[in-house]
Design an enzyme around this catalytic site. Structure first.
Site, PDB file in Angstrom:
ATOM      1  N   ASP A  45      30.092  17.748  36.689  1.00  0.00           N
ATOM      2  CA  ASP A  45      29.727  18.700  37.757  1.00  0.00           C
ATOM      3  C   ASP A  45      30.929  19.529  38.221  1.00  0.00           C
ATOM      4  O   ASP A  45      30.839  20.271  39.194  1.00  0.00           O
ATOM      5  CB  ASP A  45      29.109  17.960  38.950  1.00  0.00           C
ATOM      6  CG  ASP A  45      30.084  16.980  39.583  1.00  0.00           C
ATOM      7  OD1 ASP A  45      31.253  16.916  39.135  1.00  0.00           O
ATOM      8  OD2 ASP A  45      29.682  16.276  40.534  1.00  0.00           O
ATOM      9  N   GLU A  47      33.633  18.559  39.646  1.00  0.00           N
ATOM     10  CA  GLU A  47      34.538  17.924  40.601  1.00  0.00           C
ATOM     11  C   GLU A  47      35.685  17.321  39.808  1.00  0.00           C
ATOM     12  O   GLU A  47      35.567  17.109  38.589  1.00  0.00           O
ATOM     13  CB  GLU A  47      33.818  16.822  41.378  1.00  0.00           C
ATOM     14  CG  GLU A  47      32.880  17.358  42.441  1.00  0.00           C
ATOM     15  CD  GLU A  47      32.290  16.252  43.318  1.00  0.00           C
ATOM     16  OE1 GLU A  47      32.678  15.075  43.155  1.00  0.00           O
ATOM     17  OE2 GLU A  47      31.437  16.579  44.159  1.00  0.00           O
ATOM     18  N   ARG A 102      51.323  36.235  51.080  1.00  0.00           N
ATOM     19  CA  ARG A 102      51.275  37.686  51.330  1.00  0.00           C
ATOM     20  C   ARG A 102      50.136  38.066  52.265  1.00  0.00           C
ATOM     21  O   ARG A 102      50.157  39.114  52.877  1.00  0.00           O
ATOM     22  CB  ARG A 102      51.117  38.447  50.003  1.00  0.00           C
ATOM     23  CG  ARG A 102      52.398  38.487  49.199  1.00  0.00           C
ATOM     24  CD  ARG A 102      52.185  39.121  47.840  1.00  0.00           C
ATOM     25  NE  ARG A 102      51.314  38.324  47.004  1.00  0.00           N
ATOM     26  CZ  ARG A 102      50.829  38.708  45.831  1.00  0.00           C
ATOM     27  NH1 ARG A 102      51.113  39.907  45.371  1.00  0.00           N
ATOM     28  NH2 ARG A 102      50.064  37.907  45.126  1.00  0.00           N
ATOM     29  N   GLN A 103      49.128  37.191  52.369  1.00  0.00           N
ATOM     30  CA  GLN A 103      48.005  37.500  53.276  1.00  0.00           C
ATOM     31  C   GLN A 103      48.373  36.978  54.658  1.00  0.00           C
ATOM     32  O   GLN A 103      47.866  35.972  55.129  1.00  0.00           O
ATOM     33  CB  GLN A 103      46.740  36.854  52.748  1.00  0.00           C
ATOM     34  CG  GLN A 103      46.294  37.449  51.408  1.00  0.00           C
ATOM     35  CD  GLN A 103      44.987  36.851  50.951  1.00  0.00           C
ATOM     36  OE1 GLN A 103      44.091  36.588  51.739  1.00  0.00           O
ATOM     37  NE2 GLN A 103      44.864  36.615  49.651  1.00  0.00           N
ATOM     38  N   HIS A 135      56.912  34.571  50.334  1.00  0.00           N
ATOM     39  CA  HIS A 135      56.801  35.951  50.829  1.00  0.00           C
ATOM     40  C   HIS A 135      56.636  35.898  52.356  1.00  0.00           C
ATOM     41  O   HIS A 135      55.518  35.851  52.869  1.00  0.00           O
ATOM     42  CB  HIS A 135      55.608  36.618  50.157  1.00  0.00           C
ATOM     43  CG  HIS A 135      55.540  38.083  50.403  1.00  0.00           C
ATOM     44  ND1 HIS A 135      56.152  39.012  49.589  1.00  0.00           N
ATOM     45  CD2 HIS A 135      54.951  38.782  51.385  1.00  0.00           C
ATOM     46  CE1 HIS A 135      55.927  40.217  50.065  1.00  0.00           C
ATOM     47  NE2 HIS A 135      55.195  40.107  51.150  1.00  0.00           N
ATOM     48  N   ASP A 176      60.815  48.281  47.823  1.00  0.00           N
ATOM     49  CA  ASP A 176      60.311  48.641  49.153  1.00  0.00           C
ATOM     50  C   ASP A 176      61.308  48.269  50.242  1.00  0.00           C
ATOM     51  O   ASP A 176      62.243  47.504  50.026  1.00  0.00           O
ATOM     52  CB  ASP A 176      58.950  47.969  49.416  1.00  0.00           C
ATOM     53  CG  ASP A 176      58.986  46.480  49.136  1.00  0.00           C
ATOM     54  OD1 ASP A 176      60.016  45.854  49.400  1.00  0.00           O
ATOM     55  OD2 ASP A 176      57.973  45.956  48.624  1.00  0.00           O
ATOM     56  N   LYS A 199      57.644  52.261  49.540  1.00  0.00           N
ATOM     57  CA  LYS A 199      56.454  52.003  48.717  1.00  0.00           C
ATOM     58  C   LYS A 199      55.197  52.214  49.539  1.00  0.00           C
ATOM     59  O   LYS A 199      55.147  51.827  50.707  1.00  0.00           O
ATOM     60  CB  LYS A 199      56.550  50.550  48.222  1.00  0.00           C
ATOM     61  CG  LYS A 199      55.281  49.947  47.668  1.00  0.00           C
ATOM     62  CD  LYS A 199      55.622  48.596  47.049  1.00  0.00           C
ATOM     63  CE  LYS A 199      54.477  47.628  47.116  1.00  0.00           C
ATOM     64  NZ  LYS A 199      54.820  46.318  46.557  1.00  0.00           N
ATOM     65  N   ARG A 201      51.116  51.299  48.956  1.00  0.00           N
ATOM     66  CA  ARG A 201      50.109  50.736  48.063  1.00  0.00           C
ATOM     67  C   ARG A 201      48.766  51.360  48.410  1.00  0.00           C
ATOM     68  O   ARG A 201      48.330  51.307  49.559  1.00  0.00           O
ATOM     69  CB  ARG A 201      50.047  49.213  48.210  1.00  0.00           C
ATOM     70  CG  ARG A 201      49.031  48.569  47.278  1.00  0.00           C
ATOM     71  CD  ARG A 201      49.042  47.064  47.399  1.00  0.00           C
ATOM     72  NE  ARG A 201      50.216  46.442  46.798  1.00  0.00           N
ATOM     73  CZ  ARG A 201      50.366  46.207  45.494  1.00  0.00           C
ATOM     74  NH1 ARG A 201      49.416  46.551  44.637  1.00  0.00           N
ATOM     75  NH2 ARG A 201      51.452  45.647  45.041  1.00  0.00           N
ATOM     76  N   ASP A 224      62.313  41.991  42.406  1.00  0.00           N
ATOM     77  CA  ASP A 224      61.190  41.822  43.335  1.00  0.00           C
ATOM     78  C   ASP A 224      60.848  40.342  43.413  1.00  0.00           C
ATOM     79  O   ASP A 224      61.125  39.589  42.475  1.00  0.00           O
ATOM     80  CB  ASP A 224      59.980  42.646  42.866  1.00  0.00           C
ATOM     81  CG  ASP A 224      59.082  43.046  44.050  1.00  0.00           C
ATOM     82  OD1 ASP A 224      59.312  42.575  45.183  1.00  0.00           O
ATOM     83  OD2 ASP A 224      58.125  43.824  43.828  1.00  0.00           O
TER      84      ASP A 224
HETATM   85  C1  R5P Z   1      54.921  42.955  47.949  1.00  0.00           C
HETATM   86  O1  R5P Z   1      55.316  43.143  49.085  1.00  0.00           O
HETATM   87  C2  R5P Z   1      55.668  42.116  46.971  1.00  0.00           C
HETATM   88  O2  R5P Z   1      57.016  42.032  47.313  1.00  0.00           O
HETATM   89  C3  R5P Z   1      55.517  42.626  45.562  1.00  0.00           C
HETATM   90  O3  R5P Z   1      56.136  43.899  45.457  1.00  0.00           O
HETATM   91  C4  R5P Z   1      54.078  42.761  45.161  1.00  0.00           C
HETATM   92  O4  R5P Z   1      53.396  41.584  45.471  1.00  0.00           O
HETATM   93  C5  R5P Z   1      53.956  43.066  43.675  1.00  0.00           C
HETATM   94  O5  R5P Z   1      52.598  43.158  43.351  1.00  0.00           O
HETATM   95  P1  R5P Z   1      52.122  44.053  42.130  1.00  0.00           P
HETATM   96  O6  R5P Z   1      52.812  43.573  40.907  1.00  0.00           O
HETATM   97  O7  R5P Z   1      50.627  43.794  42.083  1.00  0.00           O
HETATM   98  O8  R5P Z   1      52.408  45.464  42.461  1.00  0.00           O
END
Ligand code: R5P
Length: 301
Positions: A45, A47, A102-103, A135, A176, A199, A201, A224
């Site tokens: 199932d 689990e 990040r969230q 992050h 960024d 940057k 997005r 990054d």
């Molecule tokens: C965002 O603030 C992070 O530092 C990265 O720049 C970001 O998560 C990169 O994501 P992606 O590769 O989807 O652009």
């Protein structure tokens, strides 16, 4: 993998899921700690049943990188419970990549703050969490969202070492403004010039990056914390190439690399892409075990 010559120490023994065994072995090798494999049985199932090898000492360290996190988070929670029931009084999670960080805000009405939800859950399960370069852009310390004593270790020293080993001082570039303190720390250690972009997005895979007028130089290294869709690195690389930089390399901490990401980055003109080994990936070129071992040792003193 069972126990090998075991020296548990106050930091505790290492337990690892199959997908993190290599990193755990590297971490264990630094201080002569043995690694025991956590096994996962999948029922029809879907689990799962997690088992940890017994006996378990009073201090246990569970190693699991948590990219592609949803199923892994549940298994990791089950392993924490198993370790405690088998005798551990203190359980530390070493999650070289910690997801959902990040969230960290409600970006649109109706959304959760996933960083807080996942942080609170881990705080219930683990006495502390060690990770690399979480992050943390809206909070200063990991312990604000996870258990007290939890630490996010900077990858700046190992990235600076990689940058410095590549010959004539390149321009270190962050995509960024949020990355500025980190980029500066890498550049200072590597004794190189640095710059950060601005940057915007527009969607998961659409990013624009602009740079101020750039200092001269033939080679830039983009750094990054995370590469996921690759859109950020690709946009930054295109901007650098437009500005006349001849060679662009990239070094990231967490190699999430969604399908198509590497191709997107290469098509933007990046010559070489490397990553830290916080997530197993073919671009891994920078070890984080020494950083993690130092942090683990620090908490056993
Ligand atoms: C965002 O603030 C992070 O530092 C990265 O720049 C970001 O998560 C990169 O994501 P992606 O590769 O989807 O652009």
């Amino acid at each position: 993998m069972g126990w090998s010559a075991s020296r548990g120490g106050a930091a505790g023994r290492l337990y690892a899921f199959e997908d993190s065994l290599r990193l755990a072995a590297d971490l264990g090798a630094v201080d002569g700690l043995a690694v025991a494999r956590v096994t996962v049985h999948r029922f029809p199932d879907r689990e799962t049943l997690v088992r940890v090898p017994c006996p378990v000492g009073p201090a246990a360290v569970l190693v699991r990188s948590l990219a592609d996190p949803n199923g892994k988070l549940v298994e990791t929670a089950l392993a924490a419970d198993a370790l405690r029931r088998a005798g551990a009084r203190r359980v530390t999670l070493v999650a070289p990549y910690l997801p959902y960080m990040r969230q960290d805000a409600v970006f649109r009405p109706g959304e959760p703050v996933s960083q807080r939800v996942v942080g609170a859950w881990l705080a219930e399960l683990f006495d502390s969490v060690l990770t690399v370069e979480a992050h943390l852009h809206r909070i200063r310390r990991l312990a604000e969202v996870v258990s007290p004593g939890s630490v996010s270790i900077s990858a700046a020293p190992v990235l600076a070492e990689w940058v410095g080993a590549g010959g004539a001082a390149p321009l270190v570039v962050g995509p960024d403004e949020e990355s500025e303190p980190w980029v500066k720390a890498i550049a200072r250690r590597a004794k190189t010039p640095w710059v950060v972009g601005r940057k915007r997005r527009q969607s998961d895979r659409t990013v624009r990056v602009e740079f101020p007028p750039l200092p001269g130089g033939a080679r830039a290294v983009l750094v990054d914390d995370i590469a996921s869709s690759g859109a950020t690195l690709a946009a930054a690389a295109r901007a650098l190439r437009r500005a006349g930089v001849r060679t662009v390399d990239a070094a990231v901490v967490h190699a999430l690399f969604a399908p198509g990401a590497l191709a997107r980055i290469r098509a933007a003109g990046v010559r070489r892409i490397v990553s830290c080994d916080t997530i197993p990936h073919r671009t891994n070129a920078i070890r984080t075990a020494p950083l993690l071992a130092d942090a683990l040792r620090g908490r056993s003193k």
